[in-house]
Enzyme design. Structure first.
Site, short mmCIF file in Angstrom:
data_model
loop_
_atom_site.label_atom_id
_atom_site.label_comp_id
_atom_site.label_asym_id
_atom_site.label_seq_id
_atom_site.Cartn_x
_atom_site.Cartn_y
_atom_site.Cartn_z
N ASP A 178 -42.34 -16.69 -17.36
CA ASP A 178 -42.25 -15.87 -18.93
C ASP A 178 -41.71 -14.49 -18.36
OD1 ASP A 178 -43.71 -17.89 -19.74
OD2 ASP A 178 -45.61 -16.94 -19.50
N GLN A 232 -43.53 -13.01 -12.33
CA GLN A 232 -44.24 -13.42 -13.73
C GLN A 232 -44.30 -11.90 -14.34
OE1 GLN A 232 -47.64 -15.43 -13.52
NE2 GLN A 232 -48.12 -15.27 -15.71
N ASP A 233 -43.68 -12.26 -15.52
CA ASP A 233 -43.68 -11.00 -16.74
C ASP A 233 -43.00 -9.77 -16.22
OD1 ASP A 233 -45.51 -12.66 -17.99
OD2 ASP A 233 -47.16 -11.48 -18.14
N GLN A 255 -49.31 -11.94 -13.23
CA GLN A 255 -48.51 -10.96 -14.29
C GLN A 255 -48.44 -9.53 -13.74
OE1 GLN A 255 -51.36 -12.94 -14.76
NE2 GLN A 255 -51.46 -13.60 -16.94
N ARG A 261 -40.92 -20.88 -23.51
CA ARG A 261 -41.99 -21.45 -24.00
C ARG A 261 -42.66 -20.54 -25.20
NH1 ARG A 261 -47.12 -21.48 -19.84
NH2 ARG A 261 -47.17 -19.21 -19.17
#
Length: 609
Positions: A445, A423-424, A401, A513
């Site tokens: 994500d 990620q993120d 993250q 998701r």
């Protein structure tokens, strides 16, 4: 090249007739709500009152005519009521308690926590709240949130731990609770300064601000590792979450009674561009004209501006500035953590291009930094706008993250910007956000958060991550069904980044998701390349979590993976029709007139309309 302050946009002159018409509808709708509640609630009391009156008169009549020994004069001098009898009351006094209860029952009927909702409002009524109009009930509900947040804050101050992670989580929670209180105070001020007839006008603000309160509460909990302390904090925060959910449900209840007005306003947004948007403002965000920009401050690494860092320019910005403040950031890579705090409202930051003016950083969860604090750039001040800027987090896939930008600015706009990470990447955290013609790059994500955000005409590229990883474009974090949050991907292109194309078969990729129970994402009128798996959507950690409460929808997508025949069969997944898709266009979903007012190009409705 003038910018307009969101709070000082002039009303359209040629829309007076429509505005007056809408006002009449509002007055009539709200009056109907009050009258219906009064009639339904008061009818029973009035009937009971009349019936008791008739029975008493009949009883008196029977007594006076039951014997010849009673003299006429004695009829006028009946004995006074006994101490056990209550003195007579007016019909209004009899009506009011039942009327209040009936309004409370109506307002709380659709909430997730009906008993708690009714208890809160009845307790407020007993304390003497003046019920001059129905919004007083909403005021008391939000007051209850505010009071409970005070209690939560006191409990945080009393928590004792020697674990540094827990100490950091508690400190973060304190800040988040304080931010939540700011939102509730703003909501109360807005309601108290608004006439009942104009209530529909403030519904979008209330929805946005109270939805943010729920996001802050959830982020507080997310900061703790599973264990005894987290359970204790969750128990403490739960009551304020319930109260916030009930307040949002009440706003929806009001909104439903005012639905004709809302629909009329939505139709206006879909069909017209307000005439009070100036041509200068329209041109301003369509192309950067540096000579005509007239910035308040210029940032240049080579020293040719007023400042060499973005932070220095922000620190020099006046605390109270009338109108829109413009910072021009010249070409260069700015390695600094930037926070546009809440005091810096109506700020515009303009660069030389999304791959020329770049803000970069490399904070990550792998470095033991909380995801919330890894952001290279943070936008908090209301009405923040960025154009032709790049935002990066270069921690790489090994950093896990690692946020490039966290946005919690209400009514924020990003035009021709680029967001790069893994990620993120883009934390669309809270409030109303609009992204136009942007590029967003990441792996897992990489568009996440709990904002009400629309991504329009954007290029979304999935890049190569760590071996064995599954890529997900979105992870929307709506925690309550009454929150007006969600992500809308509209007329975008979702494709593989150049580094992923040669090895695309080794990485499965999905549209999203569910991060939280009521996760909501809509992908419509977009081109979905074959990088996306035919099933479309991914379960959360291979569980059934939220598949029946989430809302994932698609409408008229095209491209190799645009077909929905092989999509997931979850209860919460839908292929929607045009009528439902219209609800997620800029007009109704973001009340997009403020975007028009900024001068940003925007499509308010559907492209196939």
């Amino acid at each position: 090249m003038a910018f307009q302050d969101f709070d000082k946009i002039q009303e359209r002159v040629n829309a007076n007739r429509k505005r007056k018409f809408r006002k009449r509808i509002i007055v009539g709708s709200v009056s109907l709500l009050v009258v219906v509640a009064a009639i339904v609630g008061g009818a029973f009391a009035y009937v009971a009152y009349e019936k008791r009156n008739e029975q008493q008169e009949a009883k008196n009549h029977n007594k006076s005519g039951s014997g010849n020994n009673v003299k006429d004069g004695e009829k006028k001098s009946q004995s006074p009521p006994s101490p056990s009898q209550k003195p007579p009351v007016s019909p209004e006094q009899l009506l009011k308690p039942v009327q209040d209860d009936k309004i409370i029952e109506t307002l709380c009927s659709s909430s997730l926590y009906t008993q708690e909702c009714e208890k809160t409002l009845k307790n407020s009524t007993e304390k003497g709240f003046a019920l001059a109009n129905p919004t007083t009930f909403l005021t008391s509900a939000i007051e209850a949130i505010n009071g409970d947040l005070d209690r939560v804050l006191e409990q945080f101050l009393s928590l004792k731990t020697e674990n540094q992670d827990d100490i950091d989580a508690i400190a973060q929670c304190k800040l988040l609770v304080e931010e939540a209180k700011e939102e509730t105070v703003a909501s109360l001020k807005k309601i108290n300064s608004t006439e009942v007839s104009s209530f529909a006008n403030v519904v979008p603000d209330l929805d946005s601000w109270l939805s943010a309160v729920m996001s802050y509460q959830e982020t507080c909990l997310d900061g703790f590792e599973e264990g005894t302390l987290k359970s204790e904090v969750k128990k403490s925060v739960n009551s304020s979450q319930v109260l916030t959910s009930n307040s949002l449900a009440m706003i929806k209840s009001f909104d439903e009674h005012l639905s004709p007005v809302i629909k009329a306003a939505s139709r206006l947004l879909l069909d017209e561009i307000p005439s009070w948007v100036s041509n200068d403002d329209r041109r301003m965000l369509r192309a950067v004209d540096v000579k005509a920009l007239k910035p308040n401050a210029t940032v240049a690494k080579d020293g040719s501006g007023n400042f060499t860092t973005i932070n220095d320019a922000l620190n020099a910005m006046p605390e109270k500035y009338e109108g829109r403040y413009i910072i021009y950031v010249k070409q260069g890579v700015y390695d600094e953590t930037v926070i546009v705090d809440k005091k810096k409202a109506n700020l515009t930051m303009v660069g030389d291009g999304s791959q020329k003016t770049i803000v970069t950083g490399n904070k990550s969860h792998a470095k033991k930094i909380r995801t919330f604090l890894t952001a290279t750039f943070v936008a908090q001040g209301e009405g923040f706008m960025a154009q032709s800027m790049g935002f990066r987090n270069t921690a790489g896939p090994e950093g896990h993250q690692a946020v490039a930008i966290r946005v919690q600015s209400d009514r924020s706009i990003f035009l021709n910007c680029r967001f790069e990470g893994y990620q993120d990447t883009l934390y669309a955290y809270t409030h109303r956000q609009y992204y136009r013609s942007c590029v967003i790059v990441g792996t897992i994500d990489f568009i996440f958060g709990d904002a009400a955000a629309i991504f329009q005409n954007c290029n979304i590229f999935i890049r190569k991550g760590l071996p064995g990883q599954k890529n997900t474009v979105t992870a929307q974090g709506r925690v309550d069904k009454f929150q007006t949050t969600g992500f809308v991907v509209h007329n975008c292109k979702i494709a593989a980044n150049e580094d992923l194309k040669p090895v695309m078969a080794e990485y499965k990729s999905y549209l999203g998701r569910p991060w939280k129970n009521y996760s909501r994402t809509i992908v419509m009128e977009s081109t979905i390349e074959d990088v996306i798996d035919p099933v479309g959507w991914l379960r959360w950690q291979e569980t059934d979590f939220a598949i029946d409460t989430l809302y994932y929808a698609e409408y008229k997508n095209k491209g190799p993976s645009g077909d929905t025949a092989s999509r997931v069969k979850w209860p919460g997944y839908k292929v929607i029709n045009k009528e439902e898709a219209l609800n997620y266009t800029v007009g109704p979903f973001l009340q997009g007139d403020w975007i028009n007012a900024s001068g940003s190009p925007v499509k308010l409705g559907l492209y196939d309309a």
